[in-house]
Design a protein around this motif. Sequence first.
Motif, short mmCIF file in Angstrom:
data_model
loop_
_atom_site.label_atom_id
_atom_site.label_comp_id
_atom_site.label_asym_id
_atom_site.label_seq_id
_atom_site.Cartn_x
_atom_site.Cartn_y
_atom_site.Cartn_z
N SER A 8 0.85 -1.20 0.00
CA SER A 8 0.00 0.00 0.00
C SER A 8 0.87 1.24 0.00
CB SER A 8 -0.86 0.07 1.27
OG SER A 8 -1.67 -1.06 1.41
N ILE A 10 0.45 5.39 0.90
CA ILE A 10 -0.49 6.39 1.43
C ILE A 10 0.05 7.81 1.20
CG2 ILE A 10 -1.48 4.82 3.13
CD1 ILE A 10 0.15 6.10 5.26
N GLU A 35 -2.34 -0.87 -3.81
CA GLU A 35 -3.35 0.07 -3.30
C GLU A 35 -2.69 1.43 -3.06
OE1 GLU A 35 -6.19 -0.52 0.45
OE2 GLU A 35 -4.11 -0.41 1.09
N ILE A 37 -3.73 5.07 -1.25
CA ILE A 37 -4.76 5.73 -0.44
C ILE A 37 -4.43 7.22 -0.35
CG2 ILE A 37 -5.80 5.92 1.85
CD1 ILE A 37 -5.26 2.96 2.25
N VAL A 39 -5.30 10.42 1.67
CA VAL A 39 -5.97 10.89 2.89
C VAL A 39 -6.20 12.38 2.74
CG1 VAL A 39 -5.91 11.01 5.39
CG2 VAL A 39 -4.70 9.16 4.22
N ALA A 56 -7.05 5.63 -6.95
CA ALA A 56 -6.78 5.66 -5.51
C ALA A 56 -8.06 5.54 -4.69
CB ALA A 56 -6.07 6.97 -5.16
N ARG A 57 -7.92 5.00 -3.49
CA ARG A 57 -9.02 5.02 -2.53
C ARG A 57 -8.88 6.33 -1.75
NH1 ARG A 57 -9.99 2.44 2.74
NH2 ARG A 57 -8.08 1.22 2.65
N VAL A 59 -9.85 8.63 1.51
CA VAL A 59 -10.47 8.68 2.83
C VAL A 59 -10.34 10.11 3.32
CG1 VAL A 59 -9.98 6.27 3.40
CG2 VAL A 59 -8.36 8.02 4.07
N GLY A 73 -3.94 7.26 7.45
CA GLY A 73 -3.55 6.43 6.31
C GLY A 73 -2.94 5.11 6.76
N GLU A 76 -5.70 2.87 7.71
CA GLU A 76 -6.58 2.47 6.60
C GLU A 76 -5.91 1.47 5.66
OE1 GLU A 76 -9.71 3.30 5.78
OE2 GLU A 76 -10.11 4.78 7.35
N ALA A 77 -4.60 1.53 5.57
CA ALA A 77 -3.89 0.69 4.59
C ALA A 77 -4.11 -0.78 4.88
CB ALA A 77 -2.40 1.02 4.62
N THR A 78 -4.28 -1.57 3.83
CA THR A 78 -4.54 -3.00 4.01
C THR A 78 -3.32 -3.86 3.63
OG1 THR A 78 -5.35 -3.26 1.76
CG2 THR A 78 -6.98 -2.66 3.44
#
Length: 233
Positions: A8, A10, A35, A37, A39, A56-57, A59, A73, A76-78
Amino acid sequence: MYESKTVSVIFPAYNEEQYIRAAVDDFFLPGIVDEVIVVDNNSRDGTVAQAKLTRARIVHEAAQGYGHALRRGLREATGDIVIMAEPDGTFVGRDVLKLLAYADDFDMVCGTRTTRELIWEQANMGWFLRVGNWAVAKLLQMLYGAPSLTDCGCTLRLTHRHALVRILDDFTVGGSHFLPEMVIAALKRGLRIIEVPVNYRGRIGDSKITGNFSGAVRTGTSMIRLILERRLR
Ligand SMILES: Nc1nc2c(ncn2[C@@H]2O[C@H](COP(=O)(O)OP(=O)(O)O)[C@@H](O)[C@H]2O)c(=O)[nH]1
Ligand SMILES: [Mg+2]
């Protein structure tokens, strides 16, 4: 994926409409990064609209501040491996590979912006920031018996999830002096840390932390206070 681990990236983002799209594309390394992310930290410009045009996701973090955005971040990161960066054009996506090269042997791999050949001409890295980042890093190194540290302010940093879960609850800083707190937490848990040289380029858009002298001094002072206070505890 990197060696069957998911990765991931972020991005803390506060008013980064100018480069956020390009940053997501640059860091979404095919076959490596799973992924990205973004933020969003209460941006008032088109950051979110631009980010929506990417894969991007997104949040939203309401608590304002560099540390708050990064901490959100990190939660949230997986991915099995989590990489922090900035969406302002200063960091180079392919430098993720440099961090990954050390990921087998270390829990945390921190970028350092101290190699002359990798500091681009337009980069905001004059003598004051260079010496200041180095001096604060050395203070941290000496007081905590850390491995060689040369840059206390480089956001580009890799942490394994298994290491992250051990330190996430130790974080308290929401402001721009978050990075040393992360290193101190890692050292206190006995995590293995190394620095590797990364590129540092000129920024796209306005700097909100070290772009002016007083901002740099304020952040540096907060970092030093944190390093001393934690040591005395
Ligand atoms: N200063 C600041 N940066 C934030 C905030 N929230 C997120 N960020 C992000 O944190 C990163 C660092 O800020 P930046 O302006 O680049 O500081 P610089 O790297 O010292 O020039 C950028 O990606 C910002 O978008 C915030 O509340 N304040
Ligand atoms: Mg920046």
